[in-house]
Enzyme design. Structure first.
Site, short mmCIF file in Angstrom:
data_model
loop_
_atom_site.label_atom_id
_atom_site.label_comp_id
_atom_site.label_asym_id
_atom_site.label_seq_id
_atom_site.Cartn_x
_atom_site.Cartn_y
_atom_site.Cartn_z
N LYS A 86 0.86 -1.19 0.00
CA LYS A 86 0.00 0.00 0.00
C LYS A 86 0.89 1.23 0.00
CE LYS A 86 -4.53 0.95 0.42
NZ LYS A 86 -5.68 0.22 -0.09
N GLY A 110 -20.65 7.02 4.85
CA GLY A 110 -19.76 7.38 3.74
C GLY A 110 -20.37 7.00 2.41
N VAL A 111 -20.78 8.02 1.63
CA VAL A 111 -21.38 7.74 0.33
C VAL A 111 -20.53 8.38 -0.77
CG1 VAL A 111 -23.72 7.23 1.06
CG2 VAL A 111 -23.04 9.62 0.82
N GLY A 112 -19.24 8.04 -0.73
CA GLY A 112 -18.29 8.47 -1.75
C GLY A 112 -18.36 7.48 -2.91
N HIS A 113 -17.21 7.11 -3.44
CA HIS A 113 -17.20 6.22 -4.61
C HIS A 113 -17.97 4.92 -4.35
CE1 HIS A 113 -13.81 8.78 -5.94
NE2 HIS A 113 -14.24 8.43 -7.13
P1 NAD Z 1 -14.17 7.96 -1.05
O1 NAD Z 1 -13.14 8.89 -0.56
O2 NAD Z 1 -14.67 8.11 -2.44
O3 NAD Z 1 -15.46 8.00 -0.09
C1 NAD Z 1 -15.39 8.04 1.29
C2 NAD Z 1 -16.53 8.95 1.76
O4 NAD Z 1 -16.59 8.85 3.17
C3 NAD Z 1 -16.31 10.42 1.40
O5 NAD Z 1 -17.45 10.94 0.76
C4 NAD Z 1 -16.05 11.08 2.77
O6 NAD Z 1 -16.54 12.40 2.83
C5 NAD Z 1 -16.83 10.16 3.68
N1 NAD Z 1 -16.43 10.18 5.08
C6 NAD Z 1 -15.18 10.23 5.62
N2 NAD Z 1 -15.25 10.20 6.95
C7 NAD Z 1 -16.58 10.11 7.28
C8 NAD Z 1 -17.29 10.04 8.50
N3 NAD Z 1 -16.67 10.05 9.68
N4 NAD Z 1 -18.63 9.97 8.46
C9 NAD Z 1 -19.29 9.97 7.27
N5 NAD Z 1 -18.67 10.03 6.08
C10 NAD Z 1 -17.32 10.10 6.08
O7 NAD Z 1 -13.59 6.48 -0.81
P2 NAD Z 1 -14.10 5.11 -1.44
O8 NAD Z 1 -13.25 4.79 -2.62
O9 NAD Z 1 -15.57 5.13 -1.59
O10 NAD Z 1 -13.69 4.09 -0.29
C11 NAD Z 1 -14.44 3.98 0.90
C12 NAD Z 1 -13.80 2.93 1.80
O11 NAD Z 1 -13.80 1.66 1.13
C13 NAD Z 1 -12.33 3.20 2.15
O12 NAD Z 1 -12.07 2.71 3.46
C14 NAD Z 1 -11.56 2.38 1.14
O13 NAD Z 1 -10.26 2.04 1.60
C15 NAD Z 1 -12.45 1.17 1.04
N6 NAD Z 1 -12.30 0.45 -0.21
C16 NAD Z 1 -12.52 1.08 -1.40
C17 NAD Z 1 -12.40 0.38 -2.59
C18 NAD Z 1 -12.67 1.03 -3.92
O14 NAD Z 1 -12.89 0.33 -4.90
N7 NAD Z 1 -12.73 2.37 -4.00
C19 NAD Z 1 -12.03 -0.97 -2.56
C20 NAD Z 1 -11.84 -1.61 -1.33
C21 NAD Z 1 -11.97 -0.88 -0.17
#
Ligand code: NAD
Length: 367
Positions: free
Chosen positions: A80, A181-184
């Site tokens: 990582k 968390g409703v990001g990606h």
């Molecule tokens: P991202 O940054 O797109 O979304 C994360 C969201 O969480 C953001 O909108 C952020 O504002 C929100 N957030 C952060 N802290 C918060 C809190 N305390 N309360 C509410 N919302 C909060 O990230 P992502 O790519 O969606 O990944 C989310 C999680 O999933 C991460 O832990 C990442 O390591 C894990 N993950 C992602 C993938 C992937 O394909 N993107 C794959 C495996 C694991």
């Protein structure tokens, strides 16, 4: 704190601190294990309170990648990268190009991709300086690009398996799910859950992300400090790690935890805390492996979308085997998963894999 005294240090093979004066890049690349192949794992761009915090994160995340890749049956070890940034700092192409040069200097021992705070566009910049990168923008409908829809699919399917096991539910229809968390990933997950008739409660620190989820899926928004403690059947942590701990677990009202965030348990005893409360925890690195499967298939090449989908659809099977063993032995599912991953890892020594890393025998380079 020194590396070897850090509680998150777990016999990592190498930890590289990277600095580039011209671009201002400050990064740490941790290679946990190359026993199964080159260390693969995404790059996270984040503002950490201190360098020690960043080191702790990258050590934990890279170990998690070894376990994730091992149980997903991928020919990769675990690594990582974290890129340190200041709050509000705008991204620069130069930083990611410098990161590409740093990744390249490792000669293929580490392969990078997206994680929190990083996009396919950033990976394209990394790709100008190294071929050891995946998660690049899509070309002509080929497998690859943003892995988050595949991560979300695996989480939705895994959530169905966990609901079947814990709640005896034939589907997610009518079940209440809280998504932190409703990001990606969280956004795509909400779409899949809404399609399946789940009732959604959501929260996010980012107002735009929250608004689009509420508007598109009719989700109910709650403040960030309330989301973990909602009266729901299922909690889906999809933000950052360490949200399940001695302070939060006593207040949980859910019966299942199934979300995408990496390293949801803050410490090892948190697994037992959940287990003793009768909450079924879907081990994070198993349920969220759809993304790395996508990244791996893009990197290795020669995979169709159908084959990728078939592979992601096998995630619930893997979870069910873990739940079965957990029920049989009375141990937490995450402990069982760790043991299964360690068995796979220890079945190969680093020496076994070095020849394939050097020769590129198990890799089809992404160049
Ligand atoms: P991202 O940054 O797109 O979304 C994360 C969201 O969480 C953001 O909108 C952020 O504002 C929100 N957030 C952060 N802290 C918060 C809190 N305390 N309360 C509410 N919302 C909060 O990230 P992502 O790519 O969606 O990944 C989310 C999680 O999933 C991460 O832990 C990442 O390591 C894990 N993950 C992602 C993938 C992937 O394909 N993107 C794959 C495996 C694991």
């Amino acid at each position: 704190m020194h590396l070897f005294d850090n509680p998150a240090f777990d016999d990592h093979e190498a930890v590289h601190h990277v600095f580039d004066k011209t671009s201002g890049l400050r990064a740490i690349i941790a290679i946990h294990s190359t026993a199964l192949g080159p260390a693969a794992g995404g790059c996270r761009r984040w503002h950490y309170g201190s360098e020690a915090e960043a080191l702790n994160d990258v050590l934990r995340l890279s170990r998690g990648m070894s376990y994730k890749n091992a149980l997903a049956g991928l020919p990769f070890g675990g690594g990582k990268c974290v890129v340190l940034c200041e709050p509000g700092e705008t991204k620069s192409a130069e930083v990611f190009q410098a990161l590409g040069a740093a990744v390249d200097s490792l000669g293929g021992r580490y392969i990078t991709g997206e994680d929190v705070g990083v996009s396919t566009r950033d990976m394209a910049q990394v790709g100008t300086r190294t071929k050891f990168v995946s998660g690049l923008p899509h070309v002509n409908g080929a497998v690859g690009g943003d892995p988050s829809p595949w991560t979300a699919l695996g989480v939705a399917l895994g959530m169905e398996a966990a609901a079947r096991r814990k709640l005896g539910a034939g589907s997610l229809e009518g079940l209440r799910v809280a998504v932190q968390g409703v990001g990606h990933v969280g956004f795509h997950l909400c779409r899949l859950l809404a399609e399946r008739g789940a009732r959604l409660v959501v929260s996010d620190l980012n107002a735009d992300n929250l608004r689009r989820t509420v508007q598109q899926f009719g989700a109910r928004a709650v403040p960030p400090e309330a989301i973990l403690f909602q009266d729901v059947e299922i909690l889906a942590p999809c933000a950052l790690g360490a949200v399940l701990n001695a302070r939060t677990i006593p207040g949980l009202k859910c019966r299942v935890v199934a979300g995408s965030a990496n390293n949801q348990l803050e410490t090892a005893p948190d697994a037992m805390r959940l287990h003793e409360r009768g909450i079924l925890f879907a081990p994070d690195y198993v349920i969220n492996s759809g993304g790395v499967i996508c990244i791996a298939r893009e990197y290795l090449g020669g995979c169709t979308r159908q084959r990728l989908a078939d592979e992601v659809h096998r995630i619930p099977q893997r979870l069910t085997a873990i739940f079965d063993e957990s029920a049989r032995t009375g141990r937490p599912a995450s402990v069982v998963a760790d043991e299964m991953a360690e068995m796979v890892l220890h079945s190969r020594s680093p020496a076994d894999s070095s020849s394939s890393v050097q020769s590129g025998g198990m890799l089809n380079s992404a160049a």
